[in-house]
Enzyme design. Structure first.
Site, PDB file in Angstrom:
ATOM      1  N   ASP A  44     -56.756 127.053   7.561  1.00  0.00           N
ATOM      2  CA  ASP A  44     -56.465 128.076   8.569  1.00  0.00           C
ATOM      3  C   ASP A  44     -55.369 127.549   9.473  1.00  0.00           C
ATOM      4  O   ASP A  44     -55.269 126.348   9.729  1.00  0.00           O
ATOM      5  CB  ASP A  44     -57.711 128.487   9.356  1.00  0.00           C
ATOM      6  CG  ASP A  44     -58.393 127.334  10.063  1.00  0.00           C
ATOM      7  OD1 ASP A  44     -57.999 127.014  11.205  1.00  0.00           O
ATOM      8  OD2 ASP A  44     -59.339 126.747   9.488  1.00  0.00           O
ATOM      9  N   ASP A 133     -63.581 134.381  15.409  1.00  0.00           N
ATOM     10  CA  ASP A 133     -63.776 132.984  15.794  1.00  0.00           C
ATOM     11  C   ASP A 133     -64.504 132.984  17.137  1.00  0.00           C
ATOM     12  O   ASP A 133     -63.926 133.290  18.174  1.00  0.00           O
ATOM     13  CB  ASP A 133     -62.404 132.313  15.904  1.00  0.00           C
ATOM     14  CG  ASP A 133     -62.471 130.847  16.332  1.00  0.00           C
ATOM     15  OD1 ASP A 133     -63.552 130.383  16.726  1.00  0.00           O
ATOM     16  OD2 ASP A 133     -61.428 130.183  16.294  1.00  0.00           O
ATOM     17  N   GLU A 135     -66.935 130.591  19.563  1.00  0.00           N
ATOM     18  CA  GLU A 135     -67.313 129.192  19.699  1.00  0.00           C
ATOM     19  C   GLU A 135     -67.254 128.764  21.166  1.00  0.00           C
ATOM     20  O   GLU A 135     -67.140 129.596  22.065  1.00  0.00           O
ATOM     21  CB  GLU A 135     -66.366 128.336  18.875  1.00  0.00           C
ATOM     22  CG  GLU A 135     -64.902 128.568  19.243  1.00  0.00           C
ATOM     23  CD  GLU A 135     -63.958 127.632  18.531  1.00  0.00           C
ATOM     24  OE1 GLU A 135     -63.921 126.451  18.944  1.00  0.00           O
ATOM     25  OE2 GLU A 135     -63.274 128.057  17.587  1.00  0.00           O
TER      26      GLU A 135
END
Length: 246
Positions: A44, A133, A135
């Site tokens: 990524d 994403d 986190e």
């Protein structure tokens, strides 16, 4: 994830469609990544990698890549077109991801911004489902962005629902087991329909977030032979293309 204007993941992590449509085994990968040669390798990237040499990446084994598109509702990766389009032209399956800042705006608003700025999906056999994403907060001490567990789950549901409405796909969820426990209370609300992209820097997969019995993608290191972070897909190339085709 490869970062733009944020600290490195090693400084931030304390540990490191339909899923049913994928005929993947329920067992997590027990072998070290070095012994997982049969599994498609990927990576990524974000603006940190700038203009990527995609032909070189493919020659080194890249079979798929996730490209950062957006963050919150204020940031777009200035290299997105070169990275996303360049990967496709090199014959690499690609997808786009959004970095969530749940304290800035609603899940619906961020999903909408993401889809409008590169987070779309098409049934072309080359486009992976949009990815979220979610986190540790890289901008402050509030690891869960100041949200309660219930509000975090609600935020993710809102992002997922809007992504599904706009693209026809449930988003892949990128996270790790410790953050998921801390910030969602081990919610099992997403595992049935959202592929897991596990963040765990180790030679072994380790524990999975609650609800998931297997991972679809595994980010196992933040550097290696491919540009950006190193990933594996838990299946064959045929299954990877099936995921891309919906």
């Amino acid at each position: 994830m490869a970062r733009d204007h944020r600290p490195s993941r090693r400084a931030r992590l304390t540990v490191a469609t339909s899923v049913a449509a994928l005929a993947l085994g329920a067992a997590a990968l027990a072998e070290p990544p070095a012994q997982a040669a049969a599994k498609p390798r990927g990576h990524d990237v974000s603006s940190h990698q700038k203009s990527v040499n995609w032909a070189k990446a493919k020659s080194k084994g890249s079979r798929f890549v996730y490209v950062k598109a957006t963050e919150s509702t204020t940031y777009k990766n200035p290299y997105f077109s070169q990275q996303y389009g360049g990967a496709r032209r090199a014959g690499i399956i690609r997808g786009a991801y959004h970095f969530a800042l749940p304290n800035k705006s609603s899940g619906k608003a961020q999903a909408s911004y993401f889809v409008r700025n590169g987070g779309s999906w098409s049934r072309d056999g080359w486009t992976l489902p949009p990815a979220l994403d979610i986190e540790y907060n890289p901008y402050g001490k509030a690891k869960c962005y100041g949200l309660s567990k219930a509000k975090m789950v609600s935020w993710i549901k809102s992002f997922s629902a809007e992504t599904l409405r706009r693209t026809g796909r449930y988003p892949v969820i990128y996270t790790n087991a410790r953050w998921w426990r801390l910030c969602t209370g081990n919610s099992r609300a997403f595992a049935a329909k959202h592929p897991l992209w596990l963040a765990h820097y180790s030679k072994n997969v380790g524990p999975l977030p609650a609800g998931w019995s297997f991972w679809t993608f595994w980010q196992y290191d933040n550097g290696g032979s491919l540009p950006g972070d190193q990933n594996l897909f838990n299946g064959s190339m045929t299954q990877l293309r099936r995921l891309a085709n919906g």
